[in-house]
Design a protein around this motif. Structure first.
Motif, PDB file in Angstrom:
ATOM      1  N   ARG A   1       0.811  -1.224   0.000  1.00 23.59           N
ATOM      2  CA  ARG A   1       0.000   0.000   0.000  1.00 23.59           C
ATOM      3  C   ARG A   1       0.850   1.284   0.000  1.00 23.59           C
ATOM      4  O   ARG A   1       1.750   1.443   0.805  1.00 23.59           O
ATOM      5  N   GLU A   2       0.558   2.153  -0.978  1.00 21.78           N
ATOM      6  CA  GLU A   2       1.176   3.468  -1.146  1.00 21.78           C
ATOM      7  C   GLU A   2       2.665   3.398  -1.472  1.00 21.78           C
ATOM      8  O   GLU A   2       3.400   4.348  -1.236  1.00 21.78           O
ATOM      9  N   GLU A   3       3.092   2.272  -2.052  1.00 20.54           N
ATOM     10  CA  GLU A   3       4.477   2.168  -2.507  1.00 20.54           C
ATOM     11  C   GLU A   3       4.542   2.319  -4.023  1.00 20.54           C
ATOM     12  O   GLU A   3       3.661   1.859  -4.747  1.00 20.54           O
ATOM     13  N   TYR A   4       5.612   2.935  -4.468  1.00 18.12           N
ATOM     14  CA  TYR A   4       5.847   3.221  -5.878  1.00 18.12           C
ATOM     15  C   TYR A   4       7.246   2.739  -6.237  1.00 18.12           C
ATOM     16  O   TYR A   4       8.174   2.827  -5.433  1.00 18.12           O
ATOM     17  N   ALA A   5       7.391   2.198  -7.464  1.00 14.51           N
ATOM     18  CA  ALA A   5       8.723   1.768  -7.917  1.00 14.51           C
ATOM     19  C   ALA A   5       8.857   1.976  -9.412  1.00 14.51           C
ATOM     20  O   ALA A   5       7.875   1.899 -10.161  1.00 14.51           O
ATOM     21  N   GLN A   6      10.086   2.235  -9.831  1.00 14.95           N
ATOM     22  CA  GLN A   6      10.440   2.337 -11.241  1.00 14.95           C
ATOM     23  C   GLN A   6      11.293   1.129 -11.611  1.00 14.95           C
ATOM     24  O   GLN A   6      12.207   0.755 -10.867  1.00 14.95           O
ATOM     25  N   PHE A   7      11.004   0.537 -12.757  1.00 18.77           N
ATOM     26  CA  PHE A   7      11.800  -0.571 -13.277  1.00 18.77           C
ATOM     27  C   PHE A   7      12.289  -0.137 -14.654  1.00 18.77           C
ATOM     28  O   PHE A   7      11.552  -0.194 -15.641  1.00 18.77           O
ATOM     29  N   LYS A   8      13.544   0.308 -14.703  1.00 16.35           N
ATOM     30  CA  LYS A   8      14.071   0.872 -15.937  1.00 16.35           C
ATOM     31  C   LYS A   8      15.475   0.354 -16.193  1.00 16.35           C
ATOM     32  O   LYS A   8      16.329   0.394 -15.301  1.00 16.35           O
ATOM     33  N   GLY A   9      15.696  -0.140 -17.400  1.00 17.06           N
ATOM     34  CA  GLY A   9      17.013  -0.604 -17.792  1.00 17.06           C
ATOM     35  C   GLY A   9      17.525  -1.718 -16.898  1.00 17.06           C
ATOM     36  O   GLY A   9      16.781  -2.577 -16.439  1.00 17.06           O
TER      37      GLY A   9
ATOM     38  N   ARG B   1       6.545   6.850  -2.307  1.00 17.68           N
ATOM     39  CA  ARG B   1       5.528   7.745  -2.855  1.00 17.68           C
ATOM     40  C   ARG B   1       5.842   8.002  -4.329  1.00 17.68           C
ATOM     41  O   ARG B   1       7.004   8.006  -4.718  1.00 17.68           O
ATOM     42  N   PRO B   2       4.831   8.219  -5.148  1.00 17.57           N
ATOM     43  CA  PRO B   2       5.085   8.468  -6.570  1.00 17.57           C
ATOM     44  C   PRO B   2       5.926   9.720  -6.773  1.00 17.57           C
ATOM     45  O   PRO B   2       5.838  10.678  -6.008  1.00 17.57           O
ATOM     46  N   SER B   3       6.722   9.708  -7.829  1.00 19.89           N
ATOM     47  CA  SER B   3       7.523  10.881  -8.160  1.00 19.89           C
ATOM     48  C   SER B   3       6.622  11.984  -8.701  1.00 19.89           C
ATOM     49  O   SER B   3       5.503  11.742  -9.178  1.00 19.89           O
ATOM     50  N   SER B   4       7.100  13.208  -8.650  1.00 18.04           N
ATOM     51  CA  SER B   4       6.322  14.329  -9.170  1.00 18.04           C
ATOM     52  C   SER B   4       6.111  14.181 -10.675  1.00 18.04           C
ATOM     53  O   SER B   4       5.061  14.570 -11.206  1.00 18.04           O
ATOM     54  N   GLU B   5       7.096  13.608 -11.383  1.00 19.08           N
ATOM     55  CA  GLU B   5       6.950  13.402 -12.824  1.00 19.08           C
ATOM     56  C   GLU B   5       5.833  12.409 -13.120  1.00 19.08           C
ATOM     57  O   GLU B   5       5.045  12.595 -14.059  1.00 19.08           O
TER      58      GLU B   5
END
Length: 278
Positions: A164-172, A181-185
């Motif tokens: 709950r309320e976790e955000y992640a980026q999977f890139k490269g 928390r989500p990024s502003s972008e």
């Protein structure tokens, strides 16, 4: 590898049984503009009330689309979103080729397994609420409620669990950047409709799906499936779209892009053999 050298290998492929009709996997309840839908080898404009099936490809175009009754979940597609649906056993799989998805479990719905695929990732989002975005740079996941498990095929199925309320980026090749928390972008780019709960919309039972046939598919229509970032079943796709080999432009594109690959060589050989016996 030329076609003649493949003949021995083709023996077991040429007798592939026809595709079975897949069960229903949801319904379009809102389409701000008709969505583009590919079913079998035909391109349609799909309006609200269309009942979806396994192996349907859906593109939202410049407007949003709302789906209901999809593995016990309400699903919103943002503008510019393309998905491919599969139904296997008790699991529904959404291949997110590009764009934005919002998931919201339906209260009182029977628990069902909902899987999502993006480039290099497999996500289990059964009974989870959240937003997923995929583009050429990678995948972003924000879990509003519940839990999402993410497997990274490119990293030996490294597993990440977001709650709950976790955000992640999977890139490269980088490790996932979970920042809580989500990024502003991410927030700025997210479709405005995703900030609110998804609405419940009643859909009447019509005599048939409100599909408007556009034409038989071109290679450009199906290229997001054949050349897209998500690995799909190439054998099943070759078998499905093989009737379009009767179109010279489609056949030329297939030879240029997939000449020498076993699934398409099988279908090209079958097509040529059929033409030679006429």
């Amino acid at each position: 590898m030329n076609r003649i050298s493949l003949l021995v290998l083709l023996v077991g492929v040429l007798n592939v049984p026809p595709l079975l009709a897949a069960p229903g996997t949801g319904v379009i309840t809102v389409a701000e503009q008709p969505a583009r839908l590919i079913r079998a080898t035909t391109l349609y404009d799909a309006a609200a009330g269309t009942r979806l099936q396994g192996s349907d490809y859906l593109a939202s175009g410049s407007a949003g689309v709302l789906l209901d009754q999809l593995a016990g979940t309400r699903v919103a597609l943002g503008p510019g979103t393309r998905i491919y649906l599969e139904r296997k056993g008790n699991a529904t799989r959404i291949a997110l080729l590009e764009g934005w998805l919002k998931l919201q479990p339906l209260k009182g719905a029977r628990p069902s397994r909902l899987l999502l695929s993006t480039a290099g990732l497999e996500l289990d989002a059964s009974q989870a609420a959240g937003v997923i975005h995929a583009d050429a740079s990678g995948t972003e996941v924000f879990v509003e409620d519940g839990k999402v498990s993410v497997l990274e095929a490119r990293h030996d199925n490294r597993k990440t669990e977001l709650t709950r309320e976790e955000y992640a980026q999977f890139k490269g090749q980088a490790a996932p950047a979970a920042i809580g928390r989500p990024s502003s972008e991410f927030i700025r780019a997210m479709p405005a409709a995703f900030f609110d709960p998804l609405p419940a919309v009643a859909t009447g039972k019509g005599a048939g799906d409100p599909l408007d046939k556009v034409r038989e598919v071109s290679f450009a229509d199906v290229s997001p499936l054949l050349l897209g970032p998500v690995k799909l079943d190439s054998r099943a796709l070759a078998l499905r779209f093989s009737p379009r080999l009767s179109d010279p432009a489609f056949r030329q594109a297939i030879v240029q892009r997939f000449g020498g690959t076993l699934p398409w060589e099988a279908e090209l050989y079958r097509f040529e053999r059929k033409g030679a016996t006429r």
